[in-house]
Design a protein around this motif. Structure first.
Motif, PDB file in Angstrom:
ATOM      1  N   SER A 290       0.908  -1.205   0.035  1.00  0.00           N
ATOM      2  CA  SER A 290      -0.108   0.128  -0.112  1.00  0.00           C
ATOM      3  C   SER A 290       1.042   1.296  -0.041  1.00  0.00           C
ATOM      4  O   SER A 290       0.612   2.172  -0.751  1.00  0.00           O
ATOM      5  CB  SER A 290      -0.938   0.147   1.225  1.00  0.00           C
ATOM      6  N   LEU A 291       1.784   1.056   0.921  1.00  0.00           N
ATOM      7  CA  LEU A 291       2.819   2.478   1.023  1.00  0.00           C
ATOM      8  C   LEU A 291       4.011   2.764   0.056  1.00  0.00           C
ATOM      9  O   LEU A 291       4.500   3.698  -0.039  1.00  0.00           O
ATOM     10  CB  LEU A 291       3.043   2.466   2.181  1.00  0.00           C
ATOM     11  N   GLY A 292       4.671   1.443  -0.472  1.00  0.00           N
ATOM     12  CA  GLY A 292       5.571   1.536  -1.269  1.00  0.00           C
ATOM     13  C   GLY A 292       5.344   2.198  -2.438  1.00  0.00           C
ATOM     14  O   GLY A 292       5.072   1.454  -3.499  1.00  0.00           O
ATOM     15  N   LYS A 293       5.498   3.388  -2.737  1.00  0.00           N
ATOM     16  CA  LYS A 293       5.169   4.166  -3.933  1.00  0.00           C
ATOM     17  C   LYS A 293       6.153   4.932  -4.611  1.00  0.00           C
ATOM     18  O   LYS A 293       6.676   5.752  -3.903  1.00  0.00           O
ATOM     19  CB  LYS A 293       3.863   4.815  -3.774  1.00  0.00           C
ATOM     20  N   ARG A 294       6.144   5.160  -5.880  1.00  0.00           N
ATOM     21  CA  ARG A 294       7.279   5.835  -6.618  1.00  0.00           C
ATOM     22  C   ARG A 294       6.757   7.157  -6.782  1.00  0.00           C
ATOM     23  O   ARG A 294       7.390   8.183  -6.679  1.00  0.00           O
ATOM     24  CB  ARG A 294       7.343   5.532  -8.163  1.00  0.00           C
ATOM     25  N   GLY A 305       7.782   4.763   1.425  1.00  0.00           N
ATOM     26  CA  GLY A 305       7.280   3.470   1.957  1.00  0.00           C
ATOM     27  C   GLY A 305       8.396   2.909   2.946  1.00  0.00           C
ATOM     28  O   GLY A 305       9.409   3.348   2.821  1.00  0.00           O
ATOM     29  N   GLN A 306       7.774   2.049   3.834  1.00  0.00           N
ATOM     30  CA  GLN A 306       8.405   1.759   4.831  1.00  0.00           C
ATOM     31  C   GLN A 306       8.700   0.209   4.823  1.00  0.00           C
ATOM     32  O   GLN A 306       7.525  -0.427   4.390  1.00  0.00           O
ATOM     33  CB  GLN A 306       7.752   1.896   6.289  1.00  0.00           C
ATOM     34  N   THR A 307       9.610  -0.302   4.755  1.00  0.00           N
ATOM     35  CA  THR A 307       9.717  -1.785   4.813  1.00  0.00           C
ATOM     36  C   THR A 307       9.252  -2.685   5.934  1.00  0.00           C
ATOM     37  O   THR A 307       9.912  -2.589   6.874  1.00  0.00           O
ATOM     38  CB  THR A 307      11.257  -2.227   4.256  1.00  0.00           C
ATOM     39  N   PRO A 308       8.124  -3.626   5.587  1.00  0.00           N
ATOM     40  CA  PRO A 308       7.751  -4.303   6.500  1.00  0.00           C
ATOM     41  C   PRO A 308       8.470  -5.629   6.765  1.00  0.00           C
ATOM     42  O   PRO A 308       9.098  -6.226   5.829  1.00  0.00           O
ATOM     43  CB  PRO A 308       6.422  -4.614   6.303  1.00  0.00           C
ATOM     44  N   VAL A 309       8.868  -5.865   8.065  1.00  0.00           N
ATOM     45  CA  VAL A 309       9.605  -7.192   8.286  1.00  0.00           C
ATOM     46  C   VAL A 309       8.834  -7.765   9.099  1.00  0.00           C
ATOM     47  O   VAL A 309       8.237  -7.357  10.361  1.00  0.00           O
ATOM     48  CB  VAL A 309      11.027  -6.807   8.769  1.00  0.00           C
ATOM     49  N   MET A 413      -4.724   5.780   6.620  1.00  0.00           N
ATOM     50  CA  MET A 413      -4.174   7.264   7.203  1.00  0.00           C
ATOM     51  C   MET A 413      -2.892   7.255   6.798  1.00  0.00           C
ATOM     52  O   MET A 413      -2.478   8.439   6.484  1.00  0.00           O
ATOM     53  CB  MET A 413      -4.345   7.268   8.688  1.00  0.00           C
ATOM     54  N   ALA A 414      -2.046   6.303   6.873  1.00  0.00           N
ATOM     55  CA  ALA A 414      -0.447   6.437   6.401  1.00  0.00           C
ATOM     56  C   ALA A 414      -0.490   6.830   4.876  1.00  0.00           C
ATOM     57  O   ALA A 414       0.382   7.493   4.586  1.00  0.00           O
ATOM     58  CB  ALA A 414       0.142   5.260   6.680  1.00  0.00           C
ATOM     59  N   GLY A 415      -1.421   6.518   3.991  1.00  0.00           N
ATOM     60  CA  GLY A 415      -1.346   6.680   2.757  1.00  0.00           C
ATOM     61  C   GLY A 415      -1.523   8.215   2.673  1.00  0.00           C
ATOM     62  O   GLY A 415      -1.049   9.151   1.771  1.00  0.00           O
ATOM     63  N   LYS A 416      -2.287   8.747   3.577  1.00  0.00           N
ATOM     64  CA  LYS A 416      -2.754  10.383   3.437  1.00  0.00           C
ATOM     65  C   LYS A 416      -1.424  11.077   3.868  1.00  0.00           C
ATOM     66  O   LYS A 416      -1.019  11.922   3.438  1.00  0.00           O
ATOM     67  CB  LYS A 416      -3.856  10.664   4.370  1.00  0.00           C
ATOM     68  N   ASN A 421      -1.249   7.023  -3.126  1.00  0.00           N
ATOM     69  CA  ASN A 421      -2.505   6.237  -3.136  1.00  0.00           C
ATOM     70  C   ASN A 421      -2.060   4.947  -2.756  1.00  0.00           C
ATOM     71  O   ASN A 421      -1.630   4.004  -3.249  1.00  0.00           O
ATOM     72  CB  ASN A 421      -2.835   6.022  -4.471  1.00  0.00           C
ATOM     73  N   PRO A 422      -2.821   4.562  -1.422  1.00  0.00           N
ATOM     74  CA  PRO A 422      -2.547   3.222  -0.958  1.00  0.00           C
ATOM     75  C   PRO A 422      -3.221   1.995  -1.648  1.00  0.00           C
ATOM     76  O   PRO A 422      -3.171   0.847  -0.979  1.00  0.00           O
ATOM     77  CB  PRO A 422      -3.004   3.244   0.524  1.00  0.00           C
ATOM     78  N   TYR A 423      -4.128   2.372  -2.454  1.00  0.00           N
ATOM     79  CA  TYR A 423      -4.951   1.313  -2.948  1.00  0.00           C
ATOM     80  C   TYR A 423      -4.648   0.890  -4.160  1.00  0.00           C
ATOM     81  O   TYR A 423      -5.146  -0.068  -4.891  1.00  0.00           O
ATOM     82  CB  TYR A 423      -6.406   1.920  -3.022  1.00  0.00           C
ATOM     83  N   ASP A 424      -3.504   1.421  -4.883  1.00  0.00           N
ATOM     84  CA  ASP A 424      -3.163   0.720  -6.058  1.00  0.00           C
ATOM     85  C   ASP A 424      -1.878   0.019  -6.003  1.00  0.00           C
ATOM     86  O   ASP A 424      -1.088  -0.025  -4.972  1.00  0.00           O
ATOM     87  CB  ASP A 424      -2.865   1.811  -7.394  1.00  0.00           C
ATOM     88  N   GLN A 425      -1.386  -0.708  -7.031  1.00  0.00           N
ATOM     89  CA  GLN A 425      -0.102  -1.312  -6.978  1.00  0.00           C
ATOM     90  C   GLN A 425       0.355  -1.713  -8.321  1.00  0.00           C
ATOM     91  O   GLN A 425       0.791  -2.674  -8.716  1.00  0.00           O
ATOM     92  CB  GLN A 425      -0.357  -2.828  -6.308  1.00  0.00           C
ATOM     93  N   PRO A 426       0.968  -0.396  -8.828  1.00  0.00           N
ATOM     94  CA  PRO A 426       1.620  -0.453 -10.346  1.00  0.00           C
ATOM     95  C   PRO A 426       3.022  -1.300 -10.397  1.00  0.00           C
ATOM     96  O   PRO A 426       3.303  -1.963 -11.474  1.00  0.00           O
ATOM     97  CB  PRO A 426       1.814   0.909 -10.589  1.00  0.00           C
ATOM     98  N   GLY A 427       3.505  -1.358  -9.084  1.00  0.00           N
ATOM     99  CA  GLY A 427       4.871  -2.260  -8.933  1.00  0.00           C
ATOM    100  C   GLY A 427       4.408  -3.743  -9.413  1.00  0.00           C
ATOM    101  O   GLY A 427       5.261  -4.401 -10.079  1.00  0.00           O
TER     102      GLY A 427
END
Ligand code: PA5
Length: 463
Positions: A290-294, A305-309, A413-416, A421-427
Motif C-alpha cells: 500500500s505504501l511503497g510508491k514511486r 514506503g516503510q519496509t515491513p519485516v 491514514m498512512a497513505g494520506k 495512493n495506498p490502494y493501487d499497486q503499479p509495481g
C-alpha cells in the motif's frame, strides 16, 4: 465486551522528556492533530462516497455464506484456496490465529484449510498426495481474474476434477472474483460455477473481511459474526480524529514520523505468539504494497514506503534480535502481546538448587513468553529503538477482527500522510506484465521486445 478491546501502548515510542531526542516528542501530537483531522475528513468522505469500501464490510449480510455452509456441510472435509497475495494471506492468517495450531490434522470445528499461494510445482503437487478430491472443495480466488499463479493452478485442478467427476466437477469448485468483469468471472459463468464476490471498492489486500476471507472462515469453523463484530467495534472506535483516542491514526502517525523524520525505514512486526505470526505476514503485504510508491498524489517522484519485516518472538530473539538491538538503528518495532492464552502450563521444578531451572518453578509458560516480550522491549528501548506494543487480551475472532480493521485504517491514514495512493499497486502490475510477456501471452509482444532489448545477459557473469 470492553475487556476484549485490543490496546496500543506507545510508551516506548513517545516521550515527554525534552532531553530525549531519539523518540517522538509528545508535543508533536498536537502539531500533527490539525493535519490528521483534515485527512480523517478525507477518509470519511471517501467512505461516504463509497469510493473506498473496506470499512463497510463489518456490516455485511452473511446469510449467503451461512446458507452455503449448510449446503456443503458433511460433503467435504477439506477446503483448498487457490489464490495469492490479498487473495491468500488473510485466509492463512485467520486460520492460523483462530483454529487449532495444527488445523490441517486436528480441526474439529470444520473443514481443514490449505492455501496454495505459489506455483512451485513440487510443493503444489505434494498437496494432492494428502487430500482426497472426493472430499475437497476448491475455491479459486482472484479479484482481477487474470493472475498467472492462480489461473494456472485453476487450470490444473479443473482438468483433474473434470477427469474425475465429469459434469459434476463444478460441485467441487467455487470462484471468488469481481462481480462485474474479469477472465475468471467469464469462466465461472461459462462453467456455471458457484460465485462469491470481491466487492467493488475493496482492493485485494483490504479484502480479508469480504467473501475472500469469510467463505473459508465460515467453512473451517471461525466465528465470522464475532470477527465482523470486532472489526465493527474498531471501525467505530476509529471514527474520532483525536489521536490519543484512535489507535489506527496514532500508530499511522508514529510509523510515518519515525520513517520520514528519524530514518526508521523498516517496520518490524514481531508477535510473541506462533499463532499470530501469519497476521504479521498479512500486515507485511498491507503495509508494503500500500505504501511503497514511486509517485505521490501530484505525480511527483517520491519513492516512499516503510519496509515491513515479520518476525516471531521469542523464536527470532535467537535469530534477529542481536541485529535489531545493535545493528543499524533504522527500524521501528511492533511487539504483539497476548495477555491470556487459551491454554497454559505451570512448571514444576524437581531439580531444586539448580539455578537454570529454579526460577521457573511454579511460573507459567504465558508468564515466560510475556517476560520475554518485555525483556526484548527493554533491550530495544535501552538501545534507543522505538517500540510500540499491540496487546491482545486474548486471541479470538473479536480481537482479530479489531486488529484487521485497525491496520486497514492505519494504512489508509498512512497513505494520506505520505500523500500517495495506498490502494493501487503499479509495481505488482509491472511484474505481472513482464511475466505475461515472458510466457508469450498475446498482447504483450511490445513488452517482450522491450525486455529482450533492455536485458541482454552476459554469461560471464553467471558462474
Ligand atoms: O492487494 C492486491 O491487490 C494484490 O496483492 C492482489 O491481491 C494479488 O496480486 C492477487 O491478485 P488477484 O486477486 O487479482 O488474483
Amino acid at each position: 465486551m470492553p475487556n476484549q478491546q485490543i490496546r496500543l501502548d506507545v510508551n516506548l515510542a513517545i516521550t515527554s522528556d525534552p532531553e530525549i531526542n531519539h523518540l517522538m516528542h509528545v508535543s508533536l501530537l498536537d502539531e500533527y492533530q490539525k493535519q490528521i483531522s483534515v485527512y480523517h475528513s478525507e477518509i470519511e468522505a471517501e467512505k461516504k462516497a463509497r469510493k473506498i469500501r473496506f470499512q463497510e464490510l463489518p456490516l455485511q449480510d452473511l446469510s449467503k455464506l451461512k446458507a452455503f455452509k449448510k449446503e456443503v456441510e458433511g460433503k467435504f472435509d477439506t477446503l483448498v484456496v487457490l489464490g495469492i497475495g490479498g487473495s491468500a494471506l488473510g485466509n492463512i492468517a485467520l486460520a492460523s490465529a483462530l483454529l487449532h495450531s495444527y488445523q490441517q490434522i486436528a480441526n474439529k470445528k470444520g473443514m481443514r484449510l490449505f492455501v496454495t499461494d505459489n506455483v512451485d510445482p513440487d510443493w503444489f503437487l505434494d498437496l494432492f498426495d494428502v487430500i482426497n478430491p472426493d472430499k475437497t472443495l476448491f475455491n479459486v480466488i482472484s479479484k482481477s481474474g487474470g493472475t498467472a499463479e492462480t489461473m494456472s493452478q485453476f487450470l490444473y485442478v479443473w482438468e483433474l476434477l473434470v477427469a474425475k467427476y465429469g459434469d459434476k466437477a463444478k460441485d467441487h469448485m467455487v470462484a471468488t472474483t469481481d462481480e462485474k468483469s474479469g477472465y475468471l468471472l467469464d469462466i465461472a459463468n461459462e462453467l456455471g460455477l458457484r460465485k462469491f464476490v470481491v466487492p467493488e471498492g475493496v482492493g485485494g489486500r483490504f479484502s480479508v473481511l469480504s467473501d475472500v476471507g469469510l467463505l473459508s472462515s465460515i467453512l473451517i469453523g471461525i466465528d465470522v459474526d464475532e470477527l465482523l463484530a470486532g472489526a465493527a467495534a474498531m471501525e467505530k472506535r476509529c471514527q474520532t480524529d483525536e489521536l490519543l483516542k484512535n489507535p489506527a491514526y496514532l500508530n499511522a502517525l508514529i510509523h510515518y514520523f519515525y520513517d520520514v523524520q528519524l530514518g526508521k525505514s523498516i517496520s518490524v512486526m514481531m508477535p510473541y505468539s506462533s499463532t499470530l505470526k501469519y497476521l504479521a505476514d498479512w500486515y507485511a503485504q498491507l503495509w508494503g504494497e500500500s505504501l511503497g510508491k514511486r509517485y505521490d498524489l501530484k505525480g511527483r517522484e517520491v519513492f516512499v514506503g516503510q519496509t515491513p519485516v515479520k518476525a516471531v518472538g521469542p523464536t527470532d530473539q535467537h535469530s534477529q534480535v542481536q541485529l535489531y538491538c545493535e545493528g543499524p538503528n533504522d527500524k521501528i518495532f511492533t511487539l504483539v502481546e497476548v495477555e491470556k492464552n487459551h491454554r497454559d502450563i505451570s512448571f514444576k521444578n524437581p531439580f531444586k538448587g539448580n539455578e537454570g531451572t529454579d526460577y521457573l518453578d511454579k511460573r507459567s509458560m504465558n508468564e515466560l513468553i510475556r517476560a520475554e516480550l518485555k525483556g526484548t522491549s527493554i533491550a530495544l528501548a535501552d538501545a534507543e529503538r522505538p517500540v510500540v506494543n499491540v496487546i491482545f487480551p486474548e486471541v479470538n475472532a473479536f480481537t482479530v477482527g479489531q486488529f484487521i480493521m485497525m491496520y486497514e485504517l492505519q494504512t489508509a491514514m498512512a497513505g494520506k500522510l505520505y500523500q500517495i495512493n495506498p490502494y493501487d499497486q503499479p509495481g505488482v502490475e509491472a511484474g505481472k506484465k513482464a511475466t505475461f510477456a515472458l510466457m508469450g501471452r498475446p498482447g504483450f509482444e511490445g513488452e517482450k521486445k522491450r525486455i529482450e532489448t533492455s536485458y541482454t545477459f552476459d554469461y560471464r557473469f553467471i558462474i
